[in-house]
Design a protein around this motif. Structure first.
Motif, PDB file in Angstrom:
ATOM      1  N   SER A  89      35.039  36.571  23.837  1.00 21.71           N
ATOM      2  CA  SER A  89      35.428  37.980  23.811  1.00 21.71           C
ATOM      3  C   SER A  89      34.411  38.832  23.053  1.00 21.71           C
ATOM      4  CB  SER A  89      36.815  38.132  23.175  1.00 21.71           C
ATOM      5  OG  SER A  89      37.815  37.531  23.980  1.00 21.71           O
ATOM      6  N   VAL A  90      33.782  38.259  22.018  1.00 24.21           N
ATOM      7  CA  VAL A  90      32.734  38.974  21.291  1.00 24.21           C
ATOM      8  C   VAL A  90      31.591  39.332  22.236  1.00 24.21           C
ATOM      9  CG1 VAL A  90      31.008  38.820  19.454  1.00 24.21           C
ATOM     10  CG2 VAL A  90      33.302  37.880  19.094  1.00 24.21           C
ATOM     11  N   VAL A  91      31.135  38.338  22.996  1.00 23.15           N
ATOM     12  CA  VAL A  91      29.997  38.561  23.885  1.00 23.15           C
ATOM     13  C   VAL A  91      30.379  39.463  25.054  1.00 23.15           C
ATOM     14  CG1 VAL A  91      28.247  37.448  25.315  1.00 23.15           C
ATOM     15  CG2 VAL A  91      29.004  36.356  23.219  1.00 23.15           C
ATOM     16  N   TYR A  92      31.559  39.245  25.633  1.00 27.08           N
ATOM     17  CA  TYR A  92      31.996  40.112  26.719  1.00 27.08           C
ATOM     18  C   TYR A  92      32.106  41.557  26.229  1.00 27.08           C
ATOM     19  CZ  TYR A  92      33.276  35.672  28.957  1.00 27.08           C
ATOM     20  OH  TYR A  92      33.245  34.414  29.490  1.00 27.08           O
ATOM     21  N   GLY A  93      32.544  41.727  24.971  1.00 32.64           N
ATOM     22  CA  GLY A  93      32.612  43.063  24.402  1.00 32.64           C
ATOM     23  C   GLY A  93      31.233  43.694  24.269  1.00 32.64           C
ATOM     24  N   LEU A  94      30.235  42.886  23.868  1.00 29.46           N
ATOM     25  CA  LEU A  94      28.861  43.403  23.776  1.00 29.46           C
ATOM     26  C   LEU A  94      28.310  43.751  25.155  1.00 29.46           C
ATOM     27  CD1 LEU A  94      27.378  40.994  21.082  1.00 29.46           C
ATOM     28  CD2 LEU A  94      27.830  43.437  20.819  1.00 29.46           C
ATOM     29  N   ILE A  95      28.684  42.957  26.171  1.00 30.57           N
ATOM     30  CA  ILE A  95      28.266  43.278  27.540  1.00 30.57           C
ATOM     31  C   ILE A  95      28.839  44.631  27.961  1.00 30.57           C
ATOM     32  CG2 ILE A  95      28.531  42.602  29.965  1.00 30.57           C
ATOM     33  CD1 ILE A  95      28.456  39.684  29.051  1.00 30.57           C
ATOM     34  N   VAL A  96      30.107  44.856  27.623  1.00 30.09           N
ATOM     35  CA  VAL A  96      30.734  46.143  27.938  1.00 30.09           C
ATOM     36  C   VAL A  96      30.024  47.267  27.191  1.00 30.09           C
ATOM     37  CG1 VAL A  96      32.842  47.515  27.691  1.00 30.09           C
ATOM     38  CG2 VAL A  96      32.985  45.152  28.490  1.00 30.09           C
ATOM     39  N   LEU A  97      29.721  47.056  25.901  1.00 27.13           N
ATOM     40  CA  LEU A  97      29.067  48.093  25.100  1.00 27.13           C
ATOM     41  C   LEU A  97      27.709  48.474  25.674  1.00 27.13           C
ATOM     42  CD1 LEU A  97      29.078  49.822  22.508  1.00 27.13           C
ATOM     43  CD2 LEU A  97      28.014  47.890  21.331  1.00 27.13           C
ATOM     44  N   GLU A  98      26.958  47.465  26.129  1.00 28.84           N
ATOM     45  CA  GLU A  98      25.617  47.718  26.651  1.00 28.84           C
ATOM     46  C   GLU A  98      25.625  48.206  28.094  1.00 28.84           C
ATOM     47  OE1 GLU A  98      23.607  44.042  26.066  1.00 28.84           O
ATOM     48  OE2 GLU A  98      23.580  44.214  23.879  1.00 28.84           O
ATOM     49  N   SER A  99      26.814  48.232  28.726  1.00 27.93           N
ATOM     50  CA  SER A  99      26.889  48.628  30.139  1.00 27.93           C
ATOM     51  C   SER A  99      26.686  50.123  30.344  1.00 27.93           C
ATOM     52  CB  SER A  99      28.247  48.220  30.721  1.00 27.93           C
ATOM     53  OG  SER A  99      29.292  49.003  30.154  1.00 27.93           O
ATOM     54  N   GLY A 100      26.993  50.908  29.326  1.00 26.05           N
ATOM     55  CA  GLY A 100      26.802  52.351  29.445  1.00 26.05           C
ATOM     56  C   GLY A 100      27.910  53.097  30.151  1.00 26.05           C
ATOM     57  N   ILE A 101      29.029  52.453  30.451  1.00 25.35           N
ATOM     58  CA  ILE A 101      30.133  53.171  31.081  1.00 25.35           C
ATOM     59  C   ILE A 101      30.699  54.173  30.072  1.00 25.35           C
ATOM     60  CG2 ILE A 101      30.676  51.245  32.595  1.00 25.35           C
ATOM     61  CD1 ILE A 101      33.075  50.604  30.835  1.00 25.35           C
ATOM     62  N   PRO A 102      31.344  55.249  30.534  1.00 30.14           N
ATOM     63  CA  PRO A 102      31.813  56.298  29.615  1.00 30.14           C
ATOM     64  C   PRO A 102      32.704  55.796  28.487  1.00 30.14           C
ATOM     65  CG  PRO A 102      31.923  57.071  31.879  1.00 30.14           C
ATOM     66  CD  PRO A 102      31.538  55.623  31.949  1.00 30.14           C
ATOM     67  N   ALA A 153      32.662  52.821  27.115  1.00 33.97           N
ATOM     68  CA  ALA A 153      32.109  51.593  26.526  1.00 33.97           C
ATOM     69  C   ALA A 153      32.323  51.533  25.021  1.00 33.97           C
ATOM     70  CB  ALA A 153      30.624  51.482  26.857  1.00 33.97           C
ATOM     71  N   ASP A 154      32.018  52.612  24.318  1.00 31.11           N
ATOM     72  CA  ASP A 154      32.124  52.603  22.867  1.00 31.11           C
ATOM     73  C   ASP A 154      33.581  52.450  22.421  1.00 31.11           C
ATOM     74  OD1 ASP A 154      30.627  53.030  20.272  1.00 31.11           O
ATOM     75  OD2 ASP A 154      32.130  54.617  20.107  1.00 31.11           O
ATOM     76  N   GLN A 155      34.494  53.149  23.077  1.00 25.96           N
ATOM     77  CA  GLN A 155      35.912  53.045  22.741  1.00 25.96           C
ATOM     78  C   GLN A 155      36.437  51.637  22.999  1.00 25.96           C
ATOM     79  OE1 GLN A 155      38.499  55.557  25.059  1.00 25.96           O
ATOM     80  NE2 GLN A 155      40.215  55.364  23.622  1.00 25.96           N
ATOM     81  N   LEU A 156      36.055  51.059  24.132  1.00 27.49           N
ATOM     82  CA  LEU A 156      36.487  49.695  24.453  1.00 27.49           C
ATOM     83  C   LEU A 156      35.949  48.702  23.438  1.00 27.49           C
ATOM     84  CD1 LEU A 156      36.066  49.644  28.346  1.00 27.49           C
ATOM     85  CD2 LEU A 156      38.210  49.644  27.068  1.00 27.49           C
ATOM     86  N   TYR A 157      34.689  48.847  23.069  1.00 28.01           N
ATOM     87  CA  TYR A 157      34.094  47.910  22.113  1.00 28.01           C
ATOM     88  C   TYR A 157      34.792  47.978  20.761  1.00 28.01           C
ATOM     89  CZ  TYR A 157      30.809  45.564  19.056  1.00 28.01           C
ATOM     90  OH  TYR A 157      30.252  44.719  18.138  1.00 28.01           O
ATOM     91  N   HIS A 158      35.138  49.176  20.315  1.00 31.72           N
ATOM     92  CA  HIS A 158      35.847  49.313  19.049  1.00 31.72           C
ATOM     93  C   HIS A 158      37.189  48.590  19.100  1.00 31.72           C
ATOM     94  CE1 HIS A 158      32.847  52.298  17.938  1.00 31.72           C
ATOM     95  NE2 HIS A 158      33.391  52.380  16.730  1.00 31.72           N
ATOM     96  N   LEU A 159      37.915  48.745  20.189  1.00 33.21           N
ATOM     97  CA  LEU A 159      39.214  48.085  20.317  1.00 33.21           C
ATOM     98  C   LEU A 159      39.054  46.572  20.386  1.00 33.21           C
ATOM     99  CD1 LEU A 159      40.882  50.471  22.932  1.00 33.21           C
ATOM    100  CD2 LEU A 159      41.413  50.322  20.487  1.00 33.21           C
ATOM    101  N   ILE A 160      38.073  46.109  21.163  1.00 38.52           N
ATOM    102  CA  ILE A 160      37.820  44.666  21.289  1.00 38.52           C
ATOM    103  C   ILE A 160      37.455  44.069  19.943  1.00 38.52           C
ATOM    104  CG2 ILE A 160      36.235  42.958  22.279  1.00 38.52           C
ATOM    105  CD1 ILE A 160      36.039  44.946  24.734  1.00 38.52           C
ATOM    106  N   ALA A 161      36.535  44.722  19.236  1.00 35.87           N
ATOM    107  CA  ALA A 161      36.087  44.202  17.942  1.00 35.87           C
ATOM    108  C   ALA A 161      37.233  44.153  16.937  1.00 35.87           C
ATOM    109  CB  ALA A 161      34.950  45.072  17.403  1.00 35.87           C
ATOM    110  N   LEU A 162      38.082  45.169  16.921  1.00 37.80           N
ATOM    111  CA  LEU A 162      39.197  45.189  15.978  1.00 37.80           C
ATOM    112  C   LEU A 162      40.176  44.053  16.256  1.00 37.80           C
ATOM    113  CD1 LEU A 162      40.708  46.508  13.653  1.00 37.80           C
ATOM    114  CD2 LEU A 162      41.792  48.051  15.313  1.00 37.80           C
ATOM    115  N   VAL A 163      40.494  43.823  17.524  1.00 35.36           N
ATOM    116  CA  VAL A 163      41.400  42.723  17.876  1.00 35.36           C
ATOM    117  C   VAL A 163      40.801  41.391  17.447  1.00 35.36           C
ATOM    118  CG1 VAL A 163      42.469  41.467  19.786  1.00 35.36           C
ATOM    119  CG2 VAL A 163      42.500  43.962  19.776  1.00 35.36           C
ATOM    120  N   ILE A 164      39.503  41.195  17.677  1.00 38.04           N
ATOM    121  CA  ILE A 164      38.854  39.925  17.317  1.00 38.04           C
ATOM    122  C   ILE A 164      38.873  39.721  15.808  1.00 38.04           C
ATOM    123  CG2 ILE A 164      36.670  38.675  17.324  1.00 38.04           C
ATOM    124  CD1 ILE A 164      36.063  40.128  20.007  1.00 38.04           C
ATOM    125  N   VAL A 165      38.560  40.762  15.050  1.00 39.93           N
ATOM    126  CA  VAL A 165      38.571  40.653  13.585  1.00 39.93           C
ATOM    127  C   VAL A 165      39.958  40.274  13.082  1.00 39.93           C
ATOM    128  CG1 VAL A 165      38.391  41.968  11.440  1.00 39.93           C
ATOM    129  CG2 VAL A 165      36.629  42.213  13.182  1.00 39.93           C
TER     130      VAL A 165
END
Length: 396
Positions: A338-351, A353-365
């Motif tokens: 999930s960490v890596v998939y989250g980084l893939i989403v962050l680097e994808s550039g979709i609108p 991306a940043d919001q999704l990565y924050h949510l993913i990272a918080l859940v993982i932590v």
């Protein structure tokens, strides 16, 4: 400061407290996560790391390749045939339901559009019991429960990846067309099957047999060869890694045994280094300034609601003791995939991306802290009588 010195110091500490950690709520994963957080920007500023730095993507990619290869080694076809009912329920019902419930939470709690909500669910659906090692490593825990969690985590990373890539493509996060994406996925699986099969066939010839001392390197060399071929052909290297692990476990089970100790130690080192880097990305501002209250509510609900509800449905009719059901429902830690998939989403550039990565990272932590701190406590709740130790129960 260079990453090597902090990693070496934390690794020495982790080794020295490993025996105590095995008996208490201390956790190696939490140690590296907390170490990265304290050494990162906004706290001590010892490690200056950002999400776009080459070391982040490169280390995460290499670590996930190693994780998926090792996961695949745990789930040869013979293992699946021998005991597939409980893992099958968790994968065929539990995983899609976890994805769907997480997507519902993303849409109704956070307000994400449906496509991004399902992308969020796909990224957070895989589990990784390495963060709950006491569950899968303690003999007092019933064998069928340990087996289910091992097989489930070994398979679901590879199953989630095509879904993540497909949803990301629909969201405009990749330049690859649908056919090109399918070609990369198919080619990755083909490389992961053909290359190990050919190498193992060659190794069985008298002229090419590996000496005993080098047998642990057979699987390692196969993994490196698959990685190189995938890079050269633009095949999906993650699915190539997973398929290669399954192929080795199926066609050369003796090499899986040889690989187990050496290969899993290498994977663990890569994973801990990546967790250290991930921790350095989670700054105080990231957690408490950039994530609104609804994001925290989502993260908590994703942990305490999504998987428990999903497995509650999946286990209907399974005749699994309540205590084992509760353990499986709780121990769905969000793992390194999930960490890596989250980084893939962050680097994808979709609108989003940043919001999704924050949510993913918080859940993982939150998952690493919660699951790594409760595994030993829960493992001790199981009796050690013969009935709970028995491996060959009907519901395997």
């Amino acid at each position: 400061m260079h990453l090597l010195l902090p990693f070496a110091v934390l690794l020495v500490v982790a080794v020295l407290i490993s025996e105590r950690a095995h008996r208490t709520v201390l956790s190696t994963a939490v140690l590296f996560l907390l170490g990265g957080f304290l050494l990162g920007p906004g706290v001590t500023d010892v490690l200056q790391i950002e999400a776009g730095d080459p070391i982040v993507g490169g280390l995460a990619e290499l670590a996930l390749f190693s994780v998926l290869f090792t996961d695949g080694m745990r789930v040869g076809l013979a293992d699946l045939r021998a005991a597939w009912r409980l893992p099958g329920r968790a994968l065929a019902l539990g995983m899609p339901l976890t994805l769907g419930i997480t997507a519902l939470l993303g849409h109704f709690v956070v307000g994400l559009p449906w496509l991004e909500s399902f992308l969020l669910g796909a990224v957070l659906a895989p589990t990784d019991p390495v963060f709950a090692a006491a569950i899968v490593g303690r003999k007092e825990v019933p064998g069928r429960l340990r087996h289910m969690l091992n097989v489930e985590s070994g398979v679901n990373d590879g199953l989630a990846l095509p879904v993540v890539l497909a949803l990301l493509a629909l969201a405009g996060g990749t330049e690859a067309s649908g056919w090109q994406l399918a070609e990369e996925i198919g080619l990755g699986i083909a490389v992961g099957v053909v290359v190990p099969y050919l190498v193992l066939r060659l190794e069985r010839l008298p002229a090419f047999a590996a000496v005993r001392a080098h047998q642990p390197l057979v699987a390692v060399s196969i993994g490196l060869l698959v990685l190189g071929v995938c890079e050269a052909t633009h095949a999906n290297l993650f699915l190539g890694a997973f398929a290669a692990g399954v192929t080795v476990a199926t066609s050369g089970p003796e090499f899986r045994v040889e690989f187990e100790r050496f290969g899993e130690l290498v994977t663990e080192l890569l994973k801990l280094a990546a967790i250290l880097v991930f921790g350095a990305l989670i700054t105080p501002e990231f957690l408490f300034g950039e994530i609104p209250l609804v994001g925290w509510i989502f993260a908590v609900l994703a942990l305490v609601l999504a998987r428990p509800l999903a497995l509650l449905v999946a286990f209907v009719g399974a005749r699994l003791p309540v205590r084992e059901q509760l353990a499986a429902m709780w121990f769905g830690p969000k793992g390194f995939a999930s960490v890596v998939y989250g980084l893939i989403v962050l680097e994808s550039g979709i609108p989003a991306a940043d919001q999704l990565y924050h949510l993913i990272a918080l859940v993982i932590v939150l998952s690493i802290i919660a699951h790594s701190s409760t595994d030993v406590v829960l493992a001790r709740q199981f009796d050690t009588d013969e009935e709970l130790q028995e491996w060959g129960e009907q519901e395997q």
